[in-house]
Design an enzyme around this catalytic site. Structure first.
Site, PDB file in Angstrom:
ATOM      1  N   GLY A 305       0.817  -1.208   0.000  1.00  0.00           N
ATOM      2  CA  GLY A 305       0.000   0.000   0.000  1.00  0.00           C
ATOM      3  C   GLY A 305       0.852   1.259   0.000  1.00  0.00           C
ATOM      4  CB  SER A 306      -0.019   4.693   1.029  1.00  0.00           C
ATOM      5  OG  SER A 306      -1.196   4.743   0.253  1.00  0.00           O
ATOM      6  CB  ILE A 307       4.465   2.062   3.567  1.00  0.00           C
ATOM      7  CG1 ILE A 307       4.199   0.634   3.090  1.00  0.00           C
ATOM      8  CG2 ILE A 307       3.681   2.377   4.834  1.00  0.00           C
ATOM      9  CD1 ILE A 307       4.610  -0.432   4.099  1.00  0.00           C
ATOM     10  CG  PHE A 308       6.203   0.314  -2.595  1.00  0.00           C
ATOM     11  CD1 PHE A 308       7.020  -0.586  -1.939  1.00  0.00           C
ATOM     12  CD2 PHE A 308       6.428   0.559  -3.943  1.00  0.00           C
ATOM     13  CE1 PHE A 308       8.039  -1.253  -2.620  1.00  0.00           C
ATOM     14  CE2 PHE A 308       7.441  -0.096  -4.625  1.00  0.00           C
ATOM     15  CZ  PHE A 308       8.257  -0.999  -3.952  1.00  0.00           C
TER      16      PHE A 308
END
Length: 579
Positions: A305-308
């Site tokens: 998800g958005s941590i990437f």
């Protein structure tokens, strides 16, 4: 004297001399043999004479112990987390028991076994051996000895004992039986089984017709070599705090599970690693589902998800295709072929800077960024950050994740990967990548064994290893500032610690359907990854909550947990406030 008499006398003298030499040599051999038995190998032959248990200790090695640091500020303060414990097996020789009913009555309360069950075992008159109970203490054994029951005997059994029980169980693994032989399974016990187990000795000697050793026969002895001790990088106080707060958060949010990893970003040393649900390695056989033995921090692959988005932004900043203040117009969605990608909040935000892309976690902004650098450059940076391959951490059963979609033709694959969909990673890969951002762009190899101590006292210290300069120091500094903004102004507010500049990013990841395309409705994995203090990071931490039921958003599950543990870390490390 006649010539013949003289010759006979010389022959006689020669025979006497030869006989004396033989007697002397035989005496020398006896003396050497006695010296070998009584001086050089005294302990071994004393053990051989004293019985089976002592000779067992000479021929079978002691498994090495595992330690962690009891206090990070004192490297010499070690605490054992895996040791060997001598307990006893009480067994019966039923054919020697005169009154099974009376013996059963006396033993039932001490052994905590039903009297009828014992009576059935003790009454087997043709049975030469009947085990009654394993793992009894010396105190219990003495109580039974005081009964003076004929036909009741004991033997020593050595078991692996884990004083911290569930705390750190995924790190340690356990020692189980494999075809009547003990061997390490999972975790450190599995990865370092050979080093911990040591080498078995042996005894070769002539035997008589009854199979008994001949005392005066020549023997060849190879003593056992005890296993090595291991000192882990884990700090007991950080581990205890992280694990307990994780368990509380999982229960609070009705989640299926979760993980926490704390790492020193400069060296790659793991300071804490725990997951929930866990298990007690002392009672591993009572586990209902063996899947719990796998360490989720290195074994569970998931779409991040958005941590990437931090990895995507790092690549574009590093090649100079965007800056912190580069803008784009967010219309709320972007079309690629027959696909439409939308922001998680389903809103259009208008003109946004790259810093705001991370603050508001905009999917369309991540797609804009990856388009600036192209699929090939993006894939190279993803690989350089260590995704798609094993980190090499010294734990059994690590998996490499899956980034094969980035090699496929079509813009959609890099577009979805830019915000963490369509690829899979492991928590240990994610925290290692963020450590590179925290330490000036250097990718370090994570490790969890600080020192190996051989049975001869020789010590082998692990040296931190820098794998590569994955992004420039300037890029890392810029990105660190952007991640502080996420905590100050964006979705990471609940991860903040008053008095400190904390950098980090939330991620609310969807879970792919197991039996088809698309994603499971209302099932998410919430993550927060960050480091502090931002100007000189002392730790980098990943927090992951699986399928929380109170809310689907990471900013309400993972971020607060990160903030709690980060506050403890900064106090524990005695870091003065920087603001």
């Amino acid at each position: 004297m006649f010539k013949g008499q003289r010759k006979r006398k010389e022959t006689k003298n020669a025979r006497i001399f030869f006989l004396n030499v033989c007697v002397f040599l035989l005496g020398a051999i006896v003396i050497v043999r006695l010296f070998d038995i009584q001086i050089l190998n005294y302990k071994f032959y004393a053990a051989l004479a004293s019985g089976q248990h002592e000779i067992y200790k000479e021929l079978f090695p002691e498994r090495g112990k595992i330690f962690i640091r009891d206090n990070l500020s004192n490297p010499d303060s070690l605490y054992p987390v895996a040791i060997n414990q001598s307990l006893f097996l009480v067994y019966a020789e039923p054919r020697k028991i005169k009154d099974p009913e009376e013996a059963a009555r006396k033993l039932a309360e001490i052994l905590e076994i039903e009297e009828e069950t014992l009576k059935a075992k003790l009454g087997k008159k043709d049975d030469p051996y009947e085990p009654l109970k394993h793992k009894i203490s010396e105190e219990t054994m003495q109580k039974i000895k005081d009964l003076n029951l004929e036909g009741i005997n004991f033997t020593t059994e050595v078991f692996r004992y884990y004083p911290e029980k569930n705390i750190g169980s995924h790190i340690l693994g356990f020692v189980g039986f494999d075809e009547n032989k003990q061997s390490g399974r999972y975790g450190i016990e599995g990865y370092f089984d050979e080093e911990l187990a040591g080498k078995t000795g042996y005894l070769e000697s002539e035997k008589d017709v009854a199979g008994r050793l001949i005392p005066i026969a020549t023997r060849k002895i190879k003593r056992a070599e005890d296993g090595s001790d291991l000192v882990l990088t884990i700090d007991r106080n950080i581990q205890f705090t992280a694990c307990n707060k994780l368990n509380e958060a999982v229960l609070k949010h009705g989640a299926d599970g979760g993980s926490v990893i704390v790492m020193d970003p400069k060296t790659g040393a793991i300071l804490a690693m725990c997951s929930y649900p866990d298990f007690d390695p002392n009672e591993y056989s009572k586990v209902n589902d063996i899947k719990v033995f796998n360490n989720p921090a290195i074994f569970n692959q998931y779409e991040p998800g958005s941590i990437f988005k931090v990895i995507t932004m790092a690549a574009a900043l590093d090649v100079g295709k965007v800056s912190v203040n580069t803008t784009y117009n967010d219309e709320g969605s972007v079309k690629i072929g027959g696909f439409t990608i939308k922001n998680s909040d389903l809103k259009a935000h208008g003109v946004q800077t790259m810093s705001q892309v991370l603050d508001e976690s905009l999917n369309t902004g991540a797609v804009f960024v990856v388009r600036q650098i192209g699929s090939e450059v993006f894939r190279k940076y993803v690989e350089d950050f260590g995704f798609g391959v094993l980190t090499g951490i010294e734990l059994d059963s690590e998996v490499p994740g899956d980034i094969r979609s980035l090699s496929k033709k079509g813009e959609i694959y890099s577009a979805t990967a830019s915000f963490g969909q369509g690829i899979s990673v492991t928590p240990i890969q994610v925290i290692t990548a963020y450590a590179a951002v925290a330490n000036g762009g250097k990718l370090v190899k994570p490790y969890i064994v600080d020192e190996i101590i051989k049975n001869n006292g020789e010590k082998h210290k692990t040296q931190p290893k820098i794998l590569k300069q994955v992004i420039s120091t300037r890029t890392a500094t810029l990105l660190g500032g952007m991640l502080v903004s996420v905590v100050e102004n964006g979705h990471g507010k609940k991860a903040s610690v008053p008095g400190y500049y904390v950098a980090g990013k939330t991620g609310t990841a969807q879970v792919p359907k197991k039996d088809g395309t698309g994603y499971e409705p209302d099932i998410t994995i919430g993550s927060f990854v960050g480091f502090a203090p931002v100007d000189d990071p002392k730790f980098v931490m990943l927090v992951k909550i699986d399928h929380p039921r109170t809310t689907i958003w990471a900013e309400a599950t993972a971020a607060p947990l990160f903030g709690e543990i980060a506050k403890f870390m900064l106090n524990y490390l005695k870091m003065p406030p920087s603001r």
